[in-house]
Every structure is written in structure tokens, then in C-alpha cells.
Design an enzyme around this catalytic site. Structure first.
Site, PDB file in Angstrom:
ATOM      1  N   LYS A   1       0.773  -1.201   0.125  1.00 55.57           N
ATOM      2  CA  LYS A   1       0.044   0.039   0.073  1.00 55.57           C
ATOM      3  C   LYS A   1       0.814   1.297  -0.098  1.00 55.57           C
ATOM      4  CE  LYS A   1      -4.162   1.708  -0.394  1.00 55.57           C
ATOM      5  NZ  LYS A   1      -4.696   1.117  -1.775  1.00 55.57           N
TER       6      LYS A   1
ATOM      7  N   SER B   1      -8.624  -0.516  -5.139  1.00 56.47           N
ATOM      8  CA  SER B   1      -8.812  -0.081  -3.661  1.00 56.47           C
ATOM      9  C   SER B   1     -10.403  -0.227  -3.489  1.00 56.47           C
ATOM     10  CB  SER B   1      -7.994   1.159  -3.409  1.00 56.47           C
ATOM     11  OG  SER B   1      -6.673   1.003  -3.329  1.00 56.47           O
TER      12      SER B   1
END
Length: 616
Positions: free
Chosen positions: A207, A408
């Protein structure tokens, strides 16, 4: 003395009257322009274009191609004609309008061929280019020839041009094939110099959305992950274009050393290099191309050019969204934010309301969710996801059609689907979550400003002017971790896999469509046509119509958009007179990297957002 003051006051009084007169004159002229523009738009909307003589469809794509433009193609064209927007490259075109135009022309006996005029085409994501390319191939396979013309070709322009029977290039032009790259700005050192304390909470090894605030360069994990999907996307590009040109990928793009060697053989003549390496078929000036096209399509005496109709003037029928067997098409294009939608962004409340409307409409038998989003707010993503889940629970099949990007939060909202269909070049996954809180106690301390006070609890003692309490930081990290477990749980349930298995392919990692299919994150590789076919199949529909949930802008919306575009178009020309181009490029880059901050309005400060999913 009194006479003197009377004279001075008279000057001021008449000056004031003159200013009032000028002000009223300008306002009245502006009102008159608005009235004339409104009448002109009304007359042009009401009038039907004359049936064109036999000739070419000029696919003169101008600007960018997106899933859901802020202003429709037709209204945008009228606005430019009436208000004179000075930069065509700011225009947005609907992907589905472009494809429908090509398919309509394929069946039209008055259209005998096509000319791709791509000088003003600014580009699109690769899945959109692939979908347009599919329509171009259908057109060509019908027996109608396609001719591409250009002064030069960017990579996006050349992708579409490669579907043509013949490609013309200016003798002074070039085909700019150079590859793909990603570039992010990293500013940890800047934050350190400004003494800003950045509190980061995240889950996911990959991430990397928060890395710019943590580091001054890309982490090795992010570099490896990005290299995988970027090389895969470039391979998809080369395979398609090389196949269209009947070359191998290595012949099409021999690498930097191969290109330099080839240019040395042509004394640096890029156009001749393109011709010798079969990237194009002919070198010709604009006048020579026009003469050749007039031989093929005939001469239009009135317009003093070959017979053609622009794609923006071509009369395509309005899609029928009526009937009892409708498939609703709902868009999630842009970053996901809480509240109502804004241009270029997905509003959680707006999109959820559209899904609810489709769910409650008895004529709607299935829903296609077209996702082209890097994600955004966790709260807004969940609002959309839960409404889609309710539609599926109500017995209405839900099919997700992924565009260039569904990562996401874009993947979060896709989880309730009966079927997820992605392009081989879609960027998806990025299953991770983060939160960021900046505090400025050290910045203020350095200039002698301090914060102090009392509170009933350390959790209440929050201010950006002082460091975060340890208890709040711990609570925030627990909240982020809980959100990640929720995300993984949603995906594992939707994909019929264990949370442990999903965690192995999650961790914020971005996957290309091909790999996402292998990892079970999507059900099928395909395009929007496949999504429509799947929705009809799941709803057991033999016939159907598409009901596009797209808000049509009013005149005031169009006017404001065109005036804004005009101002934006004029600014670069003025700025270039006083600012060097590298500085302008840096400003544009900074703007693109910071616009996402406007979407950060999650009430809990949690985000499922893929900032690294951008290609240059």
C-alpha cells in the site's frame, strides 16, 4: 471656493455616472450573449442534420476519451461553436458514444470508409483504446477501409492508427513509441524541513499511497509490484499494435538502442525511420493526403475538401432506454468521496441513490456497474457497496464492468457483483487501507507558537497544533486494521476464498487484469459488450435496452463548463510568455498529484485509494 468644490464634485458625479453606464452596458451585453447562445443551442439541438452524401466518416477525436464525460459530446460541441473554447485538448468524449458512432457508420450505406484524424486526440486509458480498437476492427472487417492521417503520432494515437488499412505520416513527423513509466513525487525531506509531523496508519506491504510522505524514493516492494503490471501493460500494447501492423513486438519496438541504431541509418530522419520499419505506409503532406482522399471518397465542391462527415456532426440515433426489459448502466468514474458527486468524482450518496432507483424500478431487470476509479473514502465505498448488495438480494443480477482502473475502493464497491469482467489491461486489486494525519506542533514551535490546554480525556485532546496522543494513535491504527479485515472479509466472501488466501494477494498490491483473473479477483476478461451479454444472460433476457443513468447537463451547466474551459485554455498561453516550460510542466504534475486531496473527506479518516495507479 464654493464654485471650485462644485466643479470637483461635478467631475466625480459624472465619473460615477459613466462608470455605472459602462457597468450596465457590460452586464447587458453579457446577458445578450447568453440569450443568443441559448437560442442558438436550442435551434441546433432541435434541427436535424441533413443526410450526408456518400463519403468517409472523419473520426477526428478531439481531447480525451472517458467513460462518463462531464458534458455530453453534443452539448460540448455546441458550446465550443458558440463560446469558442480555445483548447480542443480539454474536451471529454464518451467512450460509448465513440464506439456507437463507429458501429452506426459501419451499417450506414452512405459511409464508404473512415479517416482517422488524430492530431488533437490527447489519449485515454488502454482498456478504452482496446474497446475503440474492437469497433474499428469490426468496421474494417465489414469491407470498409480505414485511413489514418497525422502530423505525428503519440502512443495513444498510434494505437488507434494501427487498426487502419493505411497509415499516412507527415514527412516531418514521427511515431513516438517510447514505453510506459510511473513517476511520483516524494517529499519526506520537505516535511522534515517544514517540521511537519506525519502520522501514518496503514495495512498492506504494497500500500504505497503513503510512501511519498514516508520516504524520498520508492520502496523495493512497490518497485517490484509496479514493474510487474507496467511491463504487462506495455506487453499488451506491443502485442496488439504489432499484430495490426503484421510485425513482431521486437520489430515494432526494438528498444532504445535499436531505435538509435535505426535513426543513425536514416541520418536522424524519424519519418523515414517509421516508413522503413513499416510503422507507417506512406509519407505525405496534408495537401497530398487530401488529394488522395478525394480520389477515394470524391470531392466536395462546397467545402473544397473530400467528402466526409465529422464524427461530431454525424447523426447517430438516440439510444432507446425504454421498454420493460431494461439493463441499467450506472457509472462510478473518478475518486470516491462522501456526499454528492462533483465533476470527475464519484459521490457516495449520488451513486447509491441511482442504484436504489434501479433496484426499485420494475422495468430494470439487471444492473451493470461501470467502474473506473482509484477508490477513495471507505465510508462512501461502503454506502455504494451495500446498495449494490441490496439490489442483488432483491433478485436483480449485478455485473461489474471494469474500465482502466478499479482499484482499492473501486474494487470494494465491485464485491457484491454476480460477475466481475475486466480488461486484460485493467488495473485492479490494491486491497489495502490507510489513514494520514499531519500535525504542526514542531513547525509552530520553531516560530515561537505553542499550544496548551486541559481535556477530560486524552482522546479529546486532539489538535493539529500538537502531537497526537499515543492512545488516539493506537485507536486509529486499530481502526485501520479493522477496516482492512473488513475489506479482506468482503473479498473472501464474494470470491469464495478464505481470508488467508485473499490476504496473500491483497496487502495493497495492484494487479493487471490478466493476473487478477489468475488470482480469482475477476471472473472474466472482456469489455463492456461482454458485460451487457452477461447481464442479459443472468436476467434471462432475450431482448433488452440499456438505460444509461447519466445526468444531462442544463444550459447553465454547459455554459459554466465551457467558460471554465476557455479560461483554462487561455492560461497556459499567457503563462508560457513569462514562465519556462519545465516550470509549467512541474506545476501541472504537482496539480495532478494533489487534486486527490479534495476527495479526502471520509468522516473516519480511512481511505481505500490507489494513488500509484497512474501511467505516463
Amino acid at each position: 471656493m464654493r464654485f471650485l468644490w462644485r466643479g470637483i464634485s461635478g467631475v466625480f458625479r459624472w465619473s460615477w455616472r459613466l462608470l455605472n453606464f459602462i457597468r450596465e452596458l457590460i452586464l447587458n451585453l453579457f446577458l445578450l450573449v447568453l440569450i443568443l447562445a441559448g437560442v442558438g443551442i436550442y435551434l441546433q439541438v432541435q434541427s436535424k442534420p441533413a443526410e450526408p452524401a456518400k463519403g468517409a466518416l472523419m473520426l477526428n477525436l478531439t481531447g480525451v476519451v472517458v467513460d462518463n464525460p462531464s458534458i455530453s459530446n453534443r452539448f460540448g460541441q455546441l458550446g465550443r461553436q458558440l463560446l469558442g473554447t480555445s483548447s480542443n485538448r480539454l474536451q471529454e468524449n464518451s467512450l460509448f458514444d465513440v464506439v456507437e458512432t463507429i458501429r452506426q457508420a459501419q451499417k450506414d450505406p452512405n459511409i464508404t470508409g473512415m479517416v482517422l484524424a488524430l492530431n488533437d486526440f490527447a489519449g485515454s486509458d488502454q482498456p478504452s483504446l482496446q474497446y475503440i480498437g474492437k469497433a474499428l476492427r469490426e468496421f474494417r472487417d465489414s469491407g470498409k477501409k480505414i485511413y489514418a492521417t497525422g502530423d505525428s503520432y503519440s502512443q495513444s494515437q498510434y494505437y488507434l492508427a494501427s487498426f487502419a488499412n493505411q497509415i499516412y505520416l507527415s514527412p516531418q513527423g514521427n511515431v513516438d513509441l517510447h514505453g510506459l513509466s510511473t513517476n511520483n513525487l516524494y517529499y519526506k525531506s520537505l516535511l522534515d524541513k517544514l517540521k511537519v509531523t506525519t502520522n501514518i496508519f496503514r495495512v498492506g506491504t504494497y500500500k504505497s499511497a503513503v510512501e511519498p510522505m514516508m520516504r524520498d524514493n520508492m520502496s523495493q516492494a512497490a518497485r517490484e509490484a509496479d514493474s510487474r503490471w507496467l511491463n504487462g501493460m506495455w506487453s499488451n500494447y506491443l502485442t496488439t499494435v504489432a499484430g495490426n501492423r503484421q510485425l513482431t513486438p521486437e520489430q515494432l519496438f526494438p528498444g532504445a538502442a535499436g531505435i538509435i541504431k535505426g535513426l543513425q541509418a536514416t541520418d536522424g530522419d524519424m519519418a523515414r525511420y517509421a516508413l522503413q520499419n513499416k510503422l507507417v505506409d506512406k509519407l505525405a503532406s496534408r495537401s497530398e493526403v487530401s488529394k488522395q482522399m478525394s480520389t477515394i471518397f470524391g470531392w466536395d465542391k462546397q467545402n473544397q475538401d473530400f467528402n466526409y462527415v465529422s464524427m461530431y456532426d454525424y447523426n447517430t440515433p438516440t439510444p432507446d432506454s425504454g421498454g420493460d426489459n431494461q439493463i441499467a448502466v450506472i457509472f462510478a468514474s473518478g475518486a470516491i468521496m462522501d456526499g454528492e458527486a462533483t465533476p470527475g468524482n464519484v459521490g457516495g450518496d449520488t451513486t447509491a441513490a441511482q442504484i436504489r432507483q434501479a433496484r426499485l424500478d420494475p422495468k430494470v431487470k439487471a444492473i451493470i456497474m461501470r467502474v473506473n476509479s482509484p477508490g477513495g473514502s471507505v465510508t462512501a465505498s461502503e454506502v455504494i457497496r451495500s446498495e449494490l448488495a441490496a439490489a442483488r438480494a432483491a433478485g436483480k443480477p449485478v455485473v461489474v464492468s471494469m474500465g482502466g482502473l478499479a482499484a482499492s475502493g473501486g474494487y470494494w464497491i465491485s464485491t457484491p457483483a454476480n460477475s466481475i469482467i475486466a480488461s486484460p489491461s485493467t488495473l485492479t486489486g490494491s486491497i489495502g487501507i490507510f489513514g494520514v494525519i499531519n500535525t504542526y506542533e514542531n513547525s509552530l514551535d520553531s516560530i515561537g507558537i505553542h499550544t496548551d490546554g486541559v481535556s477530560t480525556s486524552s482522546l479529546a485532546d486532539l489538535a493539529v497544533t500538537k502531537s497526537l496522543p499515543a492512545e488516539f494513535a493506537q485507536l486509529m491504527q486499530m481502526n485501520i486494521e479493522s477496516g482492512y479485515r473488513t475489506f479482506v472479509g468482503l473479498v473472501s466472501k464474494a470470491r469464495n476464498q478464505t481470508p488467508e488466501a485473499i490476504n496473500q494477494i491483497a496487502q495493497g498490491r495492484v494487479w493487471l487484469g490478466n493476473d487478477a483473473k489468475t488470482n480469482g479477483l475477476v471472473d472474466q476478461l472482456g469489455d463492456f459488450d461482454d458485460a451487457v451479454k452477461k447481464a442479459a444472460e443472468l436476467a434471462n433476457l432475450k431482448t433488452h435496452t440499456l438505460n444509461w443513468y447519466v445526468e444531462q447537463p442544463g444550459f447553465s451547466d454547459m455554459l459554466l463548463a465551457q467558460l471554465t474551459a476557455s479560461a483554462q485554455a487561455l492560461f497556459p498561453a499567457a503563462a508560457q510568455a513569462v514562465l519556462p516550460q519545465p516550470l509549467l510542466d512541474m506545476a501541472a504534475h504537482l496539480k495532478g498529484k494533489t487534486d486527490w486531496m479534495a476527495t479526502l473527506n471520509d468522516p473516519n479518516g480511512r481511505y481505500v485509494l490507489c494513488l500509484e495507479c497512474s501511467v505516463n
